[in-house]
Design a protein around this motif. Structure first.
Motif, PDB file in Angstrom:
ATOM      1  N   ASN A   2      -8.103  -3.979  -2.077  1.00 39.63           N
ATOM      2  CA  ASN A   2      -8.097  -4.880  -0.850  1.00 39.63           C
ATOM      3  C   ASN A   2      -9.631  -4.572  -0.102  1.00 39.63           C
ATOM      4  O   ASN A   2      -9.754  -3.773   0.619  1.00 39.63           O
ATOM      5  CB  ASN A   2      -7.003  -4.402  -0.106  1.00 39.63           C
ATOM      6  CG  ASN A   2      -6.996  -5.127   1.287  1.00 39.63           C
ATOM      7  OD1 ASN A   2      -7.824  -5.995   1.389  1.00 39.63           O
ATOM      8  ND2 ASN A   2      -6.004  -4.982   2.162  1.00 39.63           N
ATOM      9  N   ASP A  26      -6.759   0.207   3.167  1.00 40.34           N
ATOM     10  CA  ASP A  26      -6.481   1.212   3.859  1.00 40.34           C
ATOM     11  C   ASP A  26      -5.926   2.444   3.068  1.00 40.34           C
ATOM     12  O   ASP A  26      -5.258   3.254   3.681  1.00 40.34           O
ATOM     13  CB  ASP A  26      -5.647   0.758   4.972  1.00 40.34           C
ATOM     14  CG  ASP A  26      -4.549  -0.082   4.591  1.00 40.34           C
ATOM     15  OD1 ASP A  26      -4.558  -0.196   3.343  1.00 40.34           O
ATOM     16  OD2 ASP A  26      -3.785  -0.770   5.541  1.00 40.34           O
ATOM     17  N   THR A  82       0.813  -1.245  -0.019  1.00 36.59           N
ATOM     18  CA  THR A  82       0.089   0.081   0.056  1.00 36.59           C
ATOM     19  C   THR A  82       0.744   1.202  -0.047  1.00 36.59           C
ATOM     20  O   THR A  82       0.640   2.205  -0.704  1.00 36.59           O
ATOM     21  CB  THR A  82      -1.014  -0.062   1.255  1.00 36.59           C
ATOM     22  OG1 THR A  82      -1.633  -1.173   1.054  1.00 36.59           O
ATOM     23  CG2 THR A  82      -1.850   1.253   1.355  1.00 36.59           C
ATOM     24  N   ASP A  86      -4.047  -0.820  -5.707  1.00 34.20           N
ATOM     25  CA  ASP A  86      -3.335  -1.591  -4.655  1.00 34.20           C
ATOM     26  C   ASP A  86      -4.041  -2.791  -4.213  1.00 34.20           C
ATOM     27  O   ASP A  86      -5.371  -2.863  -4.607  1.00 34.20           O
ATOM     28  CB  ASP A  86      -3.613  -0.626  -3.152  1.00 34.20           C
ATOM     29  CG  ASP A  86      -2.888  -1.342  -2.157  1.00 34.20           C
ATOM     30  OD1 ASP A  86      -1.801  -1.930  -2.091  1.00 34.20           O
ATOM     31  OD2 ASP A  86      -3.314  -0.966  -0.992  1.00 34.20           O
ATOM     32  N   THR A  87      -3.501  -3.911  -3.916  1.00 36.21           N
ATOM     33  CA  THR A  87      -4.015  -5.069  -3.827  1.00 36.21           C
ATOM     34  C   THR A  87      -3.929  -5.801  -2.470  1.00 36.21           C
ATOM     35  O   THR A  87      -3.072  -5.397  -1.523  1.00 36.21           O
ATOM     36  CB  THR A  87      -3.394  -6.191  -4.945  1.00 36.21           C
ATOM     37  OG1 THR A  87      -2.105  -6.017  -4.719  1.00 36.21           O
ATOM     38  CG2 THR A  87      -3.811  -5.566  -6.323  1.00 36.21           C
TER      39      THR A  87
HETATM   40 MG   LIG Z   1      -1.941  -2.820   2.155  1.00 32.06          MG
END
Ligand SMILES: [Mg+2]
Ligand SMILES: Nc1ncnc2c1ncn2[C@@H]1O[C@H](COP(=O)(O)OP(=O)(O)OP(=O)(O)O)[C@@H](O)[C@H]1O
Length: 412
Positions: free
Chosen positions: A196, A201, A173, A278-279
């Motif tokens: 995610n 986040d 992230t 983002d994963t």
């Molecule tokens: Mg992360």
């Protein structure tokens, strides 16, 4: 004949400016100011209601900027011609305005005759476009063809860049957020998407509040347009980066499926130059689909054995999935030169070259996360920031190579 007049809508958040422009136009017998609007959103609404020929549009307005409004209006009403009025003769603004479909660009305050001739030029264009549109409708109706009415010049498809780490906590992230900021500019607008879905986040990392998330977007997938995006995406005020946040609680993750996710990404890439995703480490259907549609995969590892082992597994899986190495950028994050496992050794061991090294800086990174201010905003000259800049550079170079070799992945 009244219908011969050029019908003008004025959009500006300052009442005095609206009035001044109206005054400049009031004695022109071929121009009719049919309405005014005080914000971008109101401008879109009035445009739809009034269907003017020409819109005189301000750029900086509180609820929706003039460029976004132009983009939406041109999508809905391709014949309407937008003339942007801006205080600064800024090249970037001009480019963005033109890309959004604006016809002309005038400095504020405009000179009377300059304004009038711009309105006449745009008015002529609107008429020609209306006539063309009517003709096309007849042709497509008789041919039973597609209903595409957009008048946009073809804008190159943006690139989807997935940031992935098979091991949790390696800084996926951190890299995704800061990379998105490094890639974002007026000319290369970027959106950061949180894939995610359970414990995403991204929104926290950039300190944005979002009442709208992907959960609100997914069920409306068939109505996807720029206006809906504007409503759902969150703007990171300092940079202008847009964020598509993860659901507000983990159990909502299952309300979004892979097909919807891919459709969203593919729509975003029509609007943004870079779509950074983002994963999470777990290979859900969604993550696998993202791998499939991504132009590049930024794979994160660290100097720790479990991370390296997991990288080996994922590289094998990518081979099985027929994802070529040219689509992978292997990155070592949290790099500490005191540690014995060097990037060279890892490259050799996994037969995949580490293209960028992002150094370890506990204080700076932890601080930036806790403050919700990514280091690319206020600390980009530090070593970690320079690592991210060099990653952004490698990405641009790789994309250029892929493009020139015409090897951009085939969409399945
Ligand atoms: Mg992360
Ligand atoms: N270059 C770096 N130097 C120092 N610490 C870092 C660096 N990159 C990330 N970190 C730290 O690593 C931790 C994990 O970072 P981050 O949340 O970005 O990782 P992640 O892979 O996304 O984790 P998760 O699996 O929970 O999603 C954070 O505490 C962050 O401060």
């Amino acid at each position: 004949m009244a219908s011969d007049k050029i019908r003008v809508l004025i959009v500006d958040d300052v009442a005095e400016t609206r009035e001044n422009i109206r005054k400049l136009l009031q004695f022109e017998s071929d121009v009719d100011v049919v309405g005014t609007a005080g914000s971008g959103k109101e401008g879109v609404k009035s445009a739809v209601e009034l269907d003017p020929d020409v819109i005189l549009m301000d750029i900086n307005m509180p609820d929706m900027d003039g460029i976004t409004a132009t983009e939406i209006i041109r999508q809905k009403l391709p014949h309407v011609q937008v003339v942007i009025l801006s205080v600064q003769n800024d090249q970037n603004y001009m480019r963005r305005a033109m890309l959004a479909g604006a016809r002309d660009f005038l400095n504020k305050p405009p000179m009377g005759d300059e304004l009038i001739s711009a309105v006449r030029r745009a008015g002529d264009m609107a008429r020609a476009e209306r006539a063309k549109g009517a003709q096309q409708k007849m042709v497509t109706a008789s041919a039973g063809g597609s209903a595409m009415t957009s008048n946009f010049a073809p804008v190159p498809r943006g690139k989807i860049i997935m940031v992935y780490s098979p091991k949790g906590g390696t800084g996926c992230t951190t890299v995704a957020v800061n990379l998105a900021l490094a890639l974002h500019s007026d000319d290369t607008r970027t959106v950061l998407v949180d894939a995610n879905l359970q414990f995403g986040d991204v929104a926290i990392f950039v300190n944005v509040q979002s009442k709208n998330t992907i959960t609100e977007l997914a069920p409306r997938i068939d109505e996807l347009d720029n206006e809906l995006l504007e409503e759902i995406l969150v703007k990171h005020e300092t940079s202008g980066l847009r964020v598509l946040a993860a659901p507000s609680s983990p159990e909502m993750a299952e309300q979004v499926n892979a097909e919807q996710f891919v459709k969203i990404l593919q729509y975003l890439q029509q609007v943004y130059a870079y779509v950074v995703v983002d994963t999470s480490p777990i290979l859900t259907d969604i993550i696998l689909s993202v791998i499939d549609v991504s132009d590049l995969l930024v794979l994160i590892t660290t100097q720790e054995i479990p991370a390296i082992k997991s990288s080996r597994l994922i590289l094998d899986l990518l081979t099985t999935m027929r994802i070529g190495k040219e689509r992978v950028l292997f990155v070592m994050n949290r790099y500490d030169k005191e540690k014995r496992i060097t990037p060279e050794r890892v490259s050799e061991n996994l037969k995949c070259e580490i293209s960028t090294v992002v150094p370890f800086d506990d204080k700076l990174v932890t601080n930036s996360i806790n403050r919700g201010v990514p280091f690319m905003v206020d600390n980009k000259s530090q070593l970690v920031g320079r690592g991210i800049l060099s990653l952004a550079e490698s990405i641009r170079a790789r994309l250029a190579t892929l493009e020139s070799a015409d090897e951009i992945p085939i969409r399945r």
